[in-house]
Design a protein around this motif. Structure first.
Motif, short mmCIF file in Angstrom:
data_model
loop_
_atom_site.label_atom_id
_atom_site.label_comp_id
_atom_site.label_asym_id
_atom_site.label_seq_id
_atom_site.Cartn_x
_atom_site.Cartn_y
_atom_site.Cartn_z
N VAL A 409 0.84 -0.64 -0.20
CA VAL A 409 0.02 0.16 0.20
C VAL A 409 0.85 0.91 -0.11
O VAL A 409 0.79 1.95 -1.08
CB VAL A 409 -1.34 -0.18 1.12
CG1 VAL A 409 -1.53 0.64 1.80
CG2 VAL A 409 -1.79 -1.04 1.13
N ASP A 410 1.92 1.39 0.42
CA ASP A 410 2.66 2.47 0.71
C ASP A 410 3.40 2.76 -0.49
O ASP A 410 3.75 3.70 -1.14
CB ASP A 410 4.40 2.18 1.94
CG ASP A 410 3.25 2.27 3.36
OD1 ASP A 410 2.83 3.12 3.96
OD2 ASP A 410 4.18 1.59 4.28
N LEU A 411 3.93 1.28 -1.04
CA LEU A 411 4.77 1.41 -2.33
C LEU A 411 3.63 2.43 -3.56
O LEU A 411 3.74 3.06 -4.11
CB LEU A 411 5.34 -0.01 -2.98
CG LEU A 411 6.62 -0.28 -1.85
CD1 LEU A 411 6.89 -1.41 -2.13
CD2 LEU A 411 7.48 1.05 -2.43
N HIS A 412 2.62 1.67 -3.22
CA HIS A 412 1.16 2.25 -4.32
C HIS A 412 1.17 3.68 -4.29
O HIS A 412 0.79 4.49 -5.32
CB HIS A 412 -0.23 1.39 -4.35
CG HIS A 412 0.11 0.23 -5.01
ND1 HIS A 412 -0.02 0.04 -6.32
CD2 HIS A 412 -0.30 -1.15 -4.55
CE1 HIS A 412 -0.14 -1.19 -6.72
NE2 HIS A 412 0.07 -1.70 -5.43
N TYR A 413 1.22 4.36 -2.49
CA TYR A 413 0.71 5.58 -2.22
C TYR A 413 2.08 6.11 -3.01
O TYR A 413 1.37 7.64 -3.94
CB TYR A 413 1.17 5.88 -1.00
CG TYR A 413 0.90 6.93 -0.65
CD1 TYR A 413 -0.58 7.60 -0.73
CD2 TYR A 413 1.65 8.11 -0.03
CE1 TYR A 413 -0.49 8.77 0.19
CE2 TYR A 413 1.93 8.84 0.09
CZ TYR A 413 0.75 9.64 0.24
OH TYR A 413 0.17 11.34 0.64
N CYS A 414 3.44 6.02 -2.97
CA CYS A 414 4.51 6.68 -3.71
C CYS A 414 4.54 6.68 -4.76
O CYS A 414 4.60 7.81 -5.27
CB CYS A 414 5.85 6.27 -3.17
SG CYS A 414 6.37 6.06 -1.48
N LEU A 415 3.88 5.55 -6.34
CA LEU A 415 3.65 5.54 -7.21
C LEU A 415 2.80 6.65 -7.43
O LEU A 415 2.84 7.49 -8.83
CB LEU A 415 3.37 4.24 -7.50
CG LEU A 415 4.91 3.22 -7.86
CD1 LEU A 415 4.60 1.69 -7.89
CD2 LEU A 415 5.74 3.70 -8.74
N ASN A 416 1.31 6.59 -6.96
CA ASN A 416 0.82 7.56 -7.38
C ASN A 416 1.05 9.21 -6.68
O ASN A 416 0.64 9.84 -7.93
CB ASN A 416 -0.88 7.57 -6.55
CG ASN A 416 -1.25 5.70 -6.71
OD1 ASN A 416 -1.20 5.72 -7.89
ND2 ASN A 416 -2.36 5.24 -6.23
N LYS A 417 2.10 9.47 -6.44
CA LYS A 417 2.51 10.65 -6.23
C LYS A 417 3.10 11.41 -7.09
O LYS A 417 3.06 12.33 -7.26
CB LYS A 417 2.78 10.95 -4.55
CG LYS A 417 2.23 10.73 -3.73
CD LYS A 417 1.00 12.19 -3.36
CE LYS A 417 0.77 12.67 -2.37
NZ LYS A 417 0.01 13.18 -2.79
N ILE A 418 4.48 10.14 -7.23
CA ILE A 418 4.87 10.64 -8.06
C ILE A 418 4.30 10.93 -9.59
O ILE A 418 4.07 11.97 -10.70
CB ILE A 418 6.05 9.26 -9.11
CG1 ILE A 418 6.94 9.21 -7.95
CG2 ILE A 418 6.89 9.84 -10.15
CD1 ILE A 418 7.63 8.18 -7.77
N SER A 419 3.30 10.17 -9.83
CA SER A 419 2.03 10.42 -11.50
C SER A 419 0.77 12.15 -10.56
O SER A 419 1.09 12.40 -12.00
CB SER A 419 0.78 9.21 -11.07
OG SER A 419 1.18 8.34 -11.61
N GLU A 420 0.98 12.06 -9.47
CA GLU A 420 0.73 13.60 -9.47
C GLU A 420 1.31 14.54 -10.23
O GLU A 420 1.29 15.74 -10.43
CB GLU A 420 0.71 13.44 -7.45
CG GLU A 420 -0.30 14.76 -7.36
CD GLU A 420 -0.51 14.63 -5.98
OE1 GLU A 420 -0.32 16.07 -5.05
OE2 GLU A 420 -1.52 14.08 -6.08
N ILE A 421 2.71 14.22 -9.80
CA ILE A 421 3.44 15.61 -10.02
C ILE A 421 3.66 15.91 -11.71
O ILE A 421 3.59 16.56 -11.60
CB ILE A 421 5.16 15.15 -10.12
CG1 ILE A 421 5.47 14.82 -8.88
CG2 ILE A 421 6.32 15.86 -10.40
CD1 ILE A 421 6.91 14.10 -7.86
N THR A 422 4.02 14.61 -12.39
CA THR A 422 3.44 14.69 -13.85
C THR A 422 2.15 15.07 -14.84
O THR A 422 2.47 15.71 -15.45
CB THR A 422 4.01 13.26 -14.57
OG1 THR A 422 3.12 12.51 -14.19
CG2 THR A 422 5.30 13.28 -13.83
#
Length: 442
Positions: A409-422
């Motif tokens: 769950v934590d790793l998915h959260y981080c990946l989603n945050k990177i998608s938020e940057i772009t």
């Protein structure tokens, strides 16, 4: 979406004023366009026409060209028309264009549509704003690089590492009877370290862009009559600050902007640091101490023509552990030996060029932080990277205590945050916060 229009050059008297129209009704503008005295019929795309704009309120000789979506800045049908540079011509032309069901664009709406239509990502959209607002050549180059490339090279490294981690973790989530072995544990730890290092590098390098966009803050500090205001005037090459033999003349903070070797500098002259019964001067001294805390570089002045005293000692304490240049002034009247970075005389100019060289070197050391490839453009991106870093550090610190499904769950959260940057994932609030900073026409 609505078809929009706005001037894309300043709306004041000039040689030319250009407007842009974008949207499904953009080509309806043909109604007002003539070539060789005849209404425009068949359109050629990316072809420059010289003709006339003739409407109810306007007649003008102009240049215009058409872009068929998606091959345009916004990804939509686009027309750009260059009028003679009289604002009255353009204002009246806009009134007639509105009658075609076309509305005035909001700030940043052309670039927003470019993002929504997949022409650029959110990092590149923000780079457009940074490119316009940059106040140094270095900042312009960096913003242009981000406009062309985004942060893809930096983000792909972090993203690939997170995906590698997730693939290992989810494999064991799918097969709960299996436990992570020593090899897998070491692999996960190494990947977590790689992600942390890359994130810390990016966050640290944010300062480089701050210096390029906001300028380097340089504060001049010293006790009264040590020559602060004279040095300020010398650096500015003008008599900006009142110079007087009366102690405490400078009671307020004086800020001016200059460029040193192409870098924007915010130069700050502070009130003389001393004990004072004067209420106004005391307020100025408190402001000075606050500005010292905010300064990137401090120029600390000391008088070589007199013995150092308690006030000088207080100043040394204030600038301790700061990026400071220790300056001995009044070398032409020197009576004491003092360990300083440079000895000068603001009165005669002796040593001042050497001081300039020292300042330039300190500035270059600051703005080289992180290097070109690591620069983050703004606070939004820095904040998101900091969120990701906090999560990854937490994952590592509590690795043995966390279950694999929580780790996933934590790793998915981080990946989603990177998608938020772009901008692969975004909200209307994020877009509003970004694009309302733009000017109308961009």
């Amino acid at each position: 979406m609505d078809t929009i229009v706005a001037p894309i050059t300043p709306l004041f008297r000039s040689s030319v004023i250009t407007i842009r129209i974008s949207g499904s009704k953009a080509f309806d503008i043909k109604k007002y366009l003539y070539v060789n005295g005849k209404p425009l019929q068949d359109l050629k795309y990316r072809y420059v026409y010289h003709g006339e704009f003739i409407s109810e309120n306007v007649e003008d000789d102009c240049v215009f060209y058409f872009f068929k979506g998606p091959n345009s800045y916004t990804g939509e049908d686009v027309v750009e028309i260059s009028f003679h540079g009289n604002p009255l011509i353009v204002q009246n032309a806009l009134q007639d264009i509105f009658k075609l069901g076309i509305r005035l664009a909001e700030p940043g709406e052309f670039t927003k549509r470019a993002f929504l239509n997949g022409k650029i990502d959110l990092v590149q959209a923000e780079a457009v704003y940074e490119l316009i607002e940059s106040r140094s050549i270095t900042g312009i180059h960096a913003s242009f690089k981000k406009l062309k490339e985004g942060l893809q090279s930096q983000l792909s490294i972090i993203k690939d590492n997170l995906i590698d981690l997730l693939s290992v973790v989810e494999a064991y989530v799918d097969f709960p009877e299996e436990d992570l072995g020593d090899y897998e544990l070491q692999y996960v730890y190494n990947k977590l370290d790689d992600v942390i290092k890359n994130l810390q590098f990016l966050i640290k390098s944010f300062e480089m862009n701050r210096y390029n966009s906001e300028g380097v803050k340089i504060a001049i500090v010293g006790k009264p009559n040590v020559g602060k205001s004279s040095l300020m005037n010398y650096l500015l090459r003008e008599n900006r600050v009142i110079v007087s033999e009366i102690p405490g003349t400078t009671r307020d903070i004086i800020e001016e902007e200059i460029f040193i070797k192409g870098y924007p500098i915010k130069l700050i002259d502070t009130a003389g640091i001393r004990e004072s019964a004067d209420q106004l001067e005391k307020i100025g001294i408190e402001f000075s101490k606050k500005k010292l805390g905010e300064a990137d570089i401090i120029l600390a002045l000391f008088d070589l023509s007199d013995e150092l005293d308690d006030m000088d000692e207080e100043i040394m304490k204030l600038v301790k552990n700061k990026e400071v240049v220790i300056i001995g002034n009044k070398v032409d009247k020197k009576k004491i030996e003092f360990d300083c970075d440079v000895e000068i005389s603001v009165k005669t100019g002796e040593g001042v060029e050497q001081l300039f060289e020292i300042i330039e070197k300190r500035i270059k050391n600051l703005v080289s932080l992180g290097g070109e490839n690591g620069m983050i453009l703004n606070e939004r991106q820095k904040f998101v990277f900091e969120e990701i870093l906090d999560v990854i550090i937490g994952v590592k610190e509590n690795f043995e205590k966390r279950t694999l499904d929580i780790l996933a769950v934590d790793l998915h959260y981080c990946l989603n945050k990177i998608s938020e940057i772009t901008g692969e994932i975004y909200t209307e609030d994020i877009l509003k916060n970004i694009f309302t900073k733009f000017c109308i026409g961009k």
